[in-house]
Design an enzyme around this catalytic site. Structure first.
Site, short mmCIF file in Angstrom:
data_model
loop_
_atom_site.label_atom_id
_atom_site.label_comp_id
_atom_site.label_asym_id
_atom_site.label_seq_id
_atom_site.Cartn_x
_atom_site.Cartn_y
_atom_site.Cartn_z
N LYS A 262 34.12 42.74 34.69
CA LYS A 262 33.94 42.98 33.26
C LYS A 262 34.70 41.98 32.39
O LYS A 262 34.58 42.00 31.18
CB LYS A 262 34.38 44.40 32.91
CG LYS A 262 35.83 44.73 33.18
CD LYS A 262 36.09 46.18 32.80
CE LYS A 262 37.49 46.62 33.22
NZ LYS A 262 37.69 48.07 33.01
N ARG A 263 35.43 41.11 33.03
CA ARG A 263 36.19 40.14 32.28
C ARG A 263 35.27 39.28 31.39
O ARG A 263 35.53 39.08 30.22
CB ARG A 263 36.96 39.22 33.23
CG ARG A 263 37.88 38.26 32.50
CD ARG A 263 38.74 37.47 33.50
NE ARG A 263 39.76 36.72 32.79
CZ ARG A 263 40.88 37.24 32.35
NH1 ARG A 263 41.13 38.52 32.55
NH2 ARG A 263 41.78 36.50 31.71
#
Length: 509
Positions: A262-263
């Site tokens: 999700k970075r």
RNA sequence: GGCGCAUUCGUCUAGCGGCCUAGGACGCAUCCCUCUCAAGGAUGAGACCACGGGUUCGAAUCCCGUAUGCGCUACCA
């Protein structure tokens, strides 16, 4: 074996932890499980694995259910549905897990471990310092009564560990990954029951899959290394194992390393929903990540997937997430699969979200529906995701006087201000005098304007005729179809915008 | 570090010993269509099937190494 797979109704399950909105990779596995159950005429269960109390996230259950339902994955047994093998939430099945653990200790296939977290940590550090593989040293297998009593006296609650056979090898067979064999001695004496009385995944999923009569365990490939441990536990319990499929991991897009994170990416189902992806498109895209039907079929309805899906065609290779392809599939569904009504209805929340219409109107468009529907329809073929709709058509909802654009934009290529003004003039005159039937007829309108272009103004091409009105109506150089805008805006508003444009042009001098 | 899995165009994939001088799709390029932008149509570039050895009359397809990638290595799942 092969024949059995295809003929028997399968019982599969999706067993997420309630830690938030389902991860896209996680839900892809759920899709596989769902399709296999439906394909074989079996059942698909939803089970909540909430045995780690530290990681619980409020509202997760609803989130999981919503995501599943949004994608069209309905479950036959599970939370909200009940079923003959409930409860389907692990925290409500504690006695079961505890009794199985107890029985294993009695059978001699598991043992109580009195080691403190501190000692475990120290053992690990010492092993690492000695360049050995980290892990538990199996000390409590041979603990003395005195030591046990001392530990108990100190108020410590023991865990239950699995007693891994020290000799031999264990082979695990998967339906898609090739057979895996490991030396038993390299496997950890995994904790089965934690000191808080909750089971670990290793115990819980085996017990539940057994009692819920799961026939096919479809899970992420991250579990592959612990599969041999699971084989041993099944053996220790004397239970037959279900068939296993370890689905490939979904990796970050090209250029990024590691599994989808999700970075830099949207990773949860709800995020894609909010971005304006259609559930059928996301489903279609996801199912093609690690699975294929043949060498050319790209689009599948749910019915077709259920018909054609086969777990044996799942790929063992990790696949990179390719947003471009998702966009393409989504655009295809918007443009070529959805009806105008369906599409426009789905646009409503996005129009409200961006402030183009009010939430009240989105909830109940009433007599505004026709206009909204027509406005959305104008960009149906050019939009990739639904969040693009409001930015493409907001100018239709604003008063024409709010349009901001450089007057020079009104001048088409190879054109002059005077010529552009004349085009606007003629367009206004034309639109004023035609009957309603003509006004609302795309083809008739185009023919009328073409006629003026060719026979009255003698323009080099029709583009020069259509350019100034385009900018006048939309305030943009890239816009939806001109005839569509003329019709959607209606005669009064259209003429008002054209008049305004003419004035803007005049101000140019 | 240890253990394991995987390895076909940039990406998703077809291929399961001869049909492959490797097919499709996304993306990309060019062209057509065209009222802008899209959509649609056509064409093209792009993979010595990771590398090195075998097995075989014949290998992308089978076997063995190496490399690389990924995963696991918790009283998390």
């Amino acid at each position: 074996m092969t024949e059995e797979i295809t003929t028997r109704p399968a019982r599969t399950r999706y067993a997420p932890s309630p830690t938030g909105s389902p991860h896209i990779g996680n839900i892809r596995t759920a899709i596989f499980a769902y399709l296999w159950a439906r394909h074989t005429g079996g059942q698909f269960l939803l089970r909540i694995e909430d045995t780690d109390r530290k990681r619980l996230v409020e509202g997760s259950l609803e989130n999981i259910k919503d995501s599943l339902l949004w994608l069209g994955l309905d479950w036959d047994e599970g939370p909200g549905k009940g079923g003959p093998f409930g409860p389907y939430v692990q925290s409500e099945r504690l006695e079961l897990f505890q009794s199985v653990a107890k029985k294993m200790v009695e059978d001699g296939t598991a043992y109580y471990c009195y080691c403190t977290p501190e000692r475990l940590d120290a053992v690990n550090k010492a092993k690492q310092a000695a360049k050995q593989a980290p892990g538990y040293d199996r000390r409590c297998r041979t603990i003395t009564e005195a030591e046990k009593d001392a530990a108990l006296a100190s108020g410590l609650t023991p865990t239950v560990r699995f007693k891994v056979p020290l000799e031999g090898v264990t082979t695990f067979r998967d339906l898609v990954v090739k057979p895996l064999t490991v030396e038993n001695s390299t496997i950890q004496d995994a904790v089965l029951l934690k000191s808080d009385g909750y089971p670990t995944y290793h115990l819980a999923h085996i017990v539940d899959d057994h009692y819920m009569e799961i026939t096919h365990v479809i899970r992420a490939q991250e579990w592959l290394p612990s599969a041999p441990l699971h084989v041993m536990i099944y053996n220790a319990l004397g239970w037959t194992m279900p068939a296993f499929v370890h689905a490939p991991v979904i990796l970050n897009p090209p250029g990024q390393k590691g599994k989808l994170s999700k970075r830099d990416n949207a990773v949860s189902v709800s995020q894609y929903q909010e971005l304006g992806y259609l559930p059928e498109a996301l489903l279609n895209f996801l199912v093609l990540l690690g699975w294929s039907y043949d060498d050319h079929t790209e689009f599948f309805t749910m019915q077709e997937l259920i018909e054609k899906f086969d777990i044996r065609r799942i790929q063992p290779t990790p696949a990179k997430f390719n947003l471009d392809k998702l966009d393409w599939i989504n655009a295809h569904y918007i443009n070529h699969v959805l009806s105008v009504d369906d599409y426009a209805r789905r646009c409503l929340p996005f129009l409200a979200e961006s402030g183009v219409i009010s939430p009240e109107t989105a909830a109940d468009p009433g007599d505004k529906w026709e206009f909204i529907r027509a406005a959305c329809a104008l960009v149906k073929d050019k939009v990739k995701i639904l969040t693009e709709v409001p930015v493409e058509i907001d100018f239709l909802f604003k008063p024409g006087t709010d349009l901001q654009y450089p007057a020079t934009d009104l001048i088409g290529k190879n054109d002059t201000p005077a010529a552009a003004a004349q085009v606007l003039e003629e367009t206004i005159t034309y639109l004023r005098q035609i009957p309603n039937e003509t006004y609302n007829d795309r083809e008739a309108l185009l023919a009328g304007l073409s006629d003026i272009s060719e026979n009255k103004l003698h323009l080099k091409n029709r583009g020069l005729m259509l350019w100034p009105p385009r900018v006048a109506l939309s305030g943009r150089t890239k816009s939806p179809d001109l005839m569509g805008m003329i019709i959607t805006l209606g005669r009064d508003e259209t003429i008002a915008r054209l008049e305004q444009a003419r004035q803007n042009l005049a101000s140019l001098g």
